[in-house]
Design a protein around this motif. Structure first.
Motif, mmCIF file in Angstrom:
data_model
loop_
_atom_site.group_PDB
_atom_site.id
_atom_site.type_symbol
_atom_site.label_atom_id
_atom_site.label_comp_id
_atom_site.label_asym_id
_atom_site.label_seq_id
_atom_site.Cartn_x
_atom_site.Cartn_y
_atom_site.Cartn_z
ATOM 1 N N GLY A 12 0.781 -1.230 0.000
ATOM 2 C CA GLY A 12 0.000 0.000 0.000
ATOM 3 C C GLY A 12 0.812 1.279 0.000
ATOM 4 N N CYS A 13 1.046 1.840 1.186
ATOM 5 C CA CYS A 13 1.692 3.150 1.262
ATOM 6 C C CYS A 13 2.398 3.298 2.603
ATOM 7 N N VAL A 14 3.144 4.378 2.725
ATOM 8 C CA VAL A 14 3.643 4.818 4.021
ATOM 9 C C VAL A 14 2.803 6.048 4.365
ATOM 10 N N PHE A 20 -4.454 0.390 3.529
ATOM 11 C CA PHE A 20 -5.698 0.964 3.001
ATOM 12 C C PHE A 20 -5.432 2.339 2.405
ATOM 13 N N GLY A 21 -4.985 3.267 3.233
ATOM 14 C CA GLY A 21 -4.520 4.543 2.720
ATOM 15 C C GLY A 21 -5.592 5.473 2.167
ATOM 16 N N LYS A 22 -6.826 5.377 2.712
ATOM 17 C CA LYS A 22 -7.897 6.302 2.330
ATOM 18 C C LYS A 22 -8.585 6.803 3.593
ATOM 19 N N ASP A 23 -9.323 7.912 3.470
ATOM 20 C CA ASP A 23 -9.905 8.510 4.667
ATOM 21 C C ASP A 23 -11.084 7.730 5.221
ATOM 22 N N LYS A 24 -11.713 6.886 4.395
ATOM 23 C CA LYS A 24 -12.814 6.049 4.876
ATOM 24 C C LYS A 24 -13.065 4.938 3.865
ATOM 25 N N MET A 25 -13.713 3.869 4.320
ATOM 26 C CA MET A 25 -14.212 2.840 3.422
ATOM 27 C C MET A 25 -15.725 3.049 3.329
ATOM 28 N N ALA A 26 -16.177 3.566 2.192
ATOM 29 C CA ALA A 26 -17.565 4.023 2.052
ATOM 30 C C ALA A 26 -18.493 2.898 1.596
ATOM 31 N N THR A 27 -18.387 1.732 2.215
ATOM 32 C CA THR A 27 -19.208 0.587 1.813
ATOM 33 C C THR A 27 -20.692 0.887 1.975
ATOM 34 N N PHE A 28 -21.093 1.383 3.143
ATOM 35 C CA PHE A 28 -22.500 1.666 3.400
ATOM 36 C C PHE A 28 -23.035 2.688 2.407
ATOM 37 N N TYR A 88 0.013 9.164 -2.064
ATOM 38 C CA TYR A 88 -0.214 8.879 -3.480
ATOM 39 C C TYR A 88 -0.047 10.109 -4.368
ATOM 40 N N SER A 89 -0.152 11.292 -3.803
ATOM 41 C CA SER A 89 0.070 12.511 -4.591
ATOM 42 C C SER A 89 1.516 12.977 -4.522
ATOM 43 N N MET A 90 2.345 12.270 -3.757
ATOM 44 C CA MET A 90 3.726 12.713 -3.542
ATOM 45 C C MET A 90 4.756 11.736 -4.095
ATOM 46 N N LEU A 91 4.324 10.822 -4.950
ATOM 47 C CA LEU A 91 5.258 9.824 -5.464
ATOM 48 C C LEU A 91 6.234 10.387 -6.486
ATOM 49 N N GLU A 92 6.001 11.610 -6.944
ATOM 50 C CA GLU A 92 6.963 12.272 -7.827
ATOM 51 C C GLU A 92 7.869 13.237 -7.059
ATOM 52 N N ASP A 93 7.648 13.349 -5.757
ATOM 53 C CA ASP A 93 8.438 14.248 -4.916
ATOM 54 C C ASP A 93 9.677 13.498 -4.421
ATOM 55 N N GLU A 94 10.828 13.846 -4.978
ATOM 56 C CA GLU A 94 12.050 13.100 -4.674
ATOM 57 C C GLU A 94 12.431 13.198 -3.200
ATOM 58 N N GLY A 119 2.149 -1.864 -4.924
ATOM 59 C CA GLY A 119 0.935 -2.304 -5.606
ATOM 60 C C GLY A 119 -0.250 -1.485 -5.164
ATOM 61 N N HIS A 120 -1.412 -2.122 -5.023
ATOM 62 C CA HIS A 120 -2.614 -1.610 -4.369
ATOM 63 C C HIS A 120 -3.494 -0.697 -5.219
ATOM 64 N N VAL A 121 -2.940 0.351 -5.817
ATOM 65 C CA VAL A 121 -3.764 1.302 -6.576
ATOM 66 C C VAL A 121 -3.502 1.124 -8.065
#
Length: 650
Positions: free
Chosen positions: A414-416, A478-486, A505-511, A533-535
């Motif tokens: 996922g992410c850090v 997971f790396g998201k603010d909520k799981m909007a299943t409901f 995920y918006s900072m993967l180009e930030d060296e 992986g993941h996304v």
């Protein structure tokens, strides 16, 4: 310390009791260090697509084709090379097809045996004879070893080798031999396999994939959020169990549970058909191309709704029990006005698309009915008591982890978790605060406690952490603010469906950010890579899997059929061999039958991410570092023998 070193040398002398044996091992290890680095194969987000997975495993993401090209180059037509590759992938099926048209099978066997021997020689060339010997199929080990160690230009042995081939054909063992040597090539073409998570959910065969991985010669697994969900279910965590069944129902894969793992869903099905008999369950449509009026589809719709409502109840109970998780905003059943059929979210009232809640008590909405309670108890016993499922989970635990550092690559699913400023986000878990690598380490420890802790409190904490990892905003998987299943089931308003990704995920180009992550895990940013992986990477929208100048590779390109419309391809895989890093984009896999009949492969595009100037050797790898340490220890042992500190055991 000196006493400890002496004791270690004494133990080492038990393994190498003489100067001669220690010297021989030094020579052997030093030779191994100078062999070419083995090929590593990276796959992620397989999501139960076992046919495509099996094909990619067989072809090594094009490694077999490249080996054939190395051996035959321009001396063989493209079509013949394609045909030979198909034979290596599917030897039995290919020969069944050849027999239907070939008039002289003996000649065909002879030609293809020689071709396969040449490919296997090249595949074996980067390994020691000992390692190759261990990989040989038992029934033909001696014969294959003789054939693939043949030295060119030794004329007096030509008749010997030719006679071996002739005898194999004459006694009717050619087809079995071709199968054996084809499987050997598949085995040698990839030295080590990395699975970057999400083996489970969506596709129809995760249990089949796990069976294949159980037999694989060398692998590691970085757990994905879907894998940890199944681990939680196998450990008996009811929130995880409900989620697993709901996802299987949604994707029309309940047979994974019933047929694959032998879990009895009849009590749930009986309950669902009775409680939701006249309910069209329109909000619970399945993601399958099946006829909507079929009896099975109608039953699955009702199971889907029944387990979803149970899930929302069980999760509400967990949220109230684990207040430290801070998930009160995800307990939603008590926010419903059951008379008006509305729900209050963030101060705004929304009309529900479905207002039929026959099992929910508005005064105590998270309480399971007596029958629901009994169903969940039986399901918990079924999951924890399923030997095949537990065996698969043991594989995930023994070969798996939340992240891995391997040959200068940082692997995770996922992410850090980061703040909006690109700093490591601090997260509290059971009263202690963690971030970065420490967060990964703490969560993994709790996962293992969920299976192995003797203390019941610790084991329960571990089980609940697996549910936390599945859906918590601070979970690195997971790396998201909520799981909007409901919301996605019950509300039409798209603004409620959003799941905002972590800043990572918006900072993967930030060296600067990427370098900080690599340093956090003990790696040199100038040399190392993050493999992720993941996304899914949406190639059709022009998105690239290669980020930050090649320091980051996001290799989820839609292996799962459910994502392929979004991504435009059928997944990425990565190859790390002695020459560099190769990223492979795949076309959708039609079927095994089509792959054999059309002799087609599914890799469509090859990108060179990094090519090394000097070919990398075993000595340049993590294994090489360990071998060098062993050489140093053995050299110290030699010195101890020679200066009389330790006596040879003659």
């Amino acid at each position: 310390m000196r006493e400890l070193k002496t004791r270690y040398m004494e133990r080492l002398s038990d393994l190498y009791p003489t100067i001669a044996s220690a010297s021989t091992e030094i020579i052997n290890l030093q030779a191994i260090l100078n062999l070419p680095k083995g090929t590593e194969h990276f796959l992620t987000d397989i999501h139960g697509e076992y046919e495509a997975f099996s094909h990619v495993l067989k072809n090594g993401s094009g490694s077999v084709r490249r080996k054939i090209e190395d051996v035959f180059g321009n001396t063989m037509s493209v079509r013949d090379k394609q045909s030979l590759a198909t034979l290596i992938y599917y030897p039995k099926a290919k020969m069944d097809m050849v027999r239907q048209t070939e008039t002289n099978m003996e000649d065909w066997y002879r030609v293809h045996l020689y071709l396969l021997i040449e490919v296997s020689k090249r595949a074996a060339s980067k390994y020691t004879r000992s390692k190759v010997r261990k990989a040989l199929p038992k029934d033909f080990a001696y014969v294959i070893e003789e054939l693939i160690t043949e030295k060119p230009g030794v004329n007096d042995k030509d008749s010997y080798y030719n006679e071996i081939i002739s005898t194999i054909i004459r006694i009717g063992r050619a087809e079995q031999f071709i199968v054996a040597i084809s499987e050997l090539i598949q085995r040698l073409i990839v030295d080590h396999l990395h699975i970057l998570g999400d083996i489970y959910d969506r596709g129809p065969g995760p249990h089949i994939i796990m069976d294949k991985l159980m037999k694989y010669h060398s692998l590691d697994i970085q757990w994905g959020n879907h894998d940890v969900l199944w681990m939680g279910a196998a450990a008996g965590q009811k929130g995880c169990i409900a989620n697993v069944i709901r996802i299987c129902a949604r994707y029309g894969n309940l047979d994974i549970l019933e047929d694959g793992y032998g879990i009895n869903l009849l009590p749930l099905a009986t309950f669902a058909l009775r409680e939701y008999k006249d309910d069209p369950c329109t909000c619970f449509k399945l993601k399958v191309p099946e006829r909507p009026d079929s009896q099975e589809m109608q039953m699955n719709l009702r199971i889907h709704k029944a387990i979803s409502i149970i899930q929302f109840k069980v999760e509400g109970q967990i949220i109230r029990r684990r207040k430290s998780f801070g998930l009160e905003n995800r307990a939603l059943l008590h926010r419903i006005d059951y008379e008006k059929g509305t729900i209050l979210l963030d101060g705004k009232e929304y009309q529900l698309l479905d207002t039929n809640f026959p099992t929910v008590d508005p005064s105590d909405p998270y309480a399971l009915t007596e029958e629901e309670e009994e169903i969940m108890e039986r399901l918990e016993n079924a999951f924890t008591g399923c030997e095949k499922l537990q065996e698969h989970m043991r594989l995930l635990l023994s070969k798996g982890s939340l992240y891995k550092v391997y040959n200068n690559n940082l692997l995770y699913h996922g992410c850090v978790p980061l703040t909006k400023d690109g700093e490591m986000r601090e997260t509290e878990v059971y009263g202690k605060k963690y971030r970065g690598k420490a967060l990964y380490d703490a969560l993994e420890t709790y996962v293992r406690k969920g299976f192995f802790a003797l203390d019941e409190k610790e084991r329960t904490e571990g089980k609940d952490i697996m549910w936390y990892i599945w859906l918590h905003p601070d979970s690195p998987l997971f790396g998201k603010d909520k799981m909007a299943t409901f919301e996605r089931y019950f509300l039409a308003e798209k603004e409620t469906h959003g799941e905002k990704k972590n800043a990572y995920y918006s900072m993967l180009e930030d060296e600067k950010v990427v370098n900080g992550i690599l340093r956090e895990f003990g790696l040199d940013p100038e040399e190392a890579h993050i493999i992720n992986g993941h996304v899914p990477v949406k190639k059709k929208d022009g998105e690239s899997p290669i980020k930050c100048g090649g320091k980051v590779m996001v290799i989820d390109g839609g292996f799962s059929r459910a994502y392929q419309k979004q991504t435009g391809i059928a997944g990425y895989t990565l190859i790390d061999n002695s020459y560099g890093l190769l990223l492979v984009a795949h076309e959708p896999f039609e079927s095994e039958e089509a792959a054999i009949e059309k002799e087609s492969d599914i890799h469509s595009e090859l990108m060179v991410v990094k090519r090394v100037v000097k070919r990398r050797l075993v000595g340049d790898t993590d294994t090489g570092r360990i071998l060098k340490e062993q050489v140093q220890d053995l050299e110290r042992l030699l010195e101890a023998y020679r200066n009389g500190e330790i006596t040879e055991k003659l």
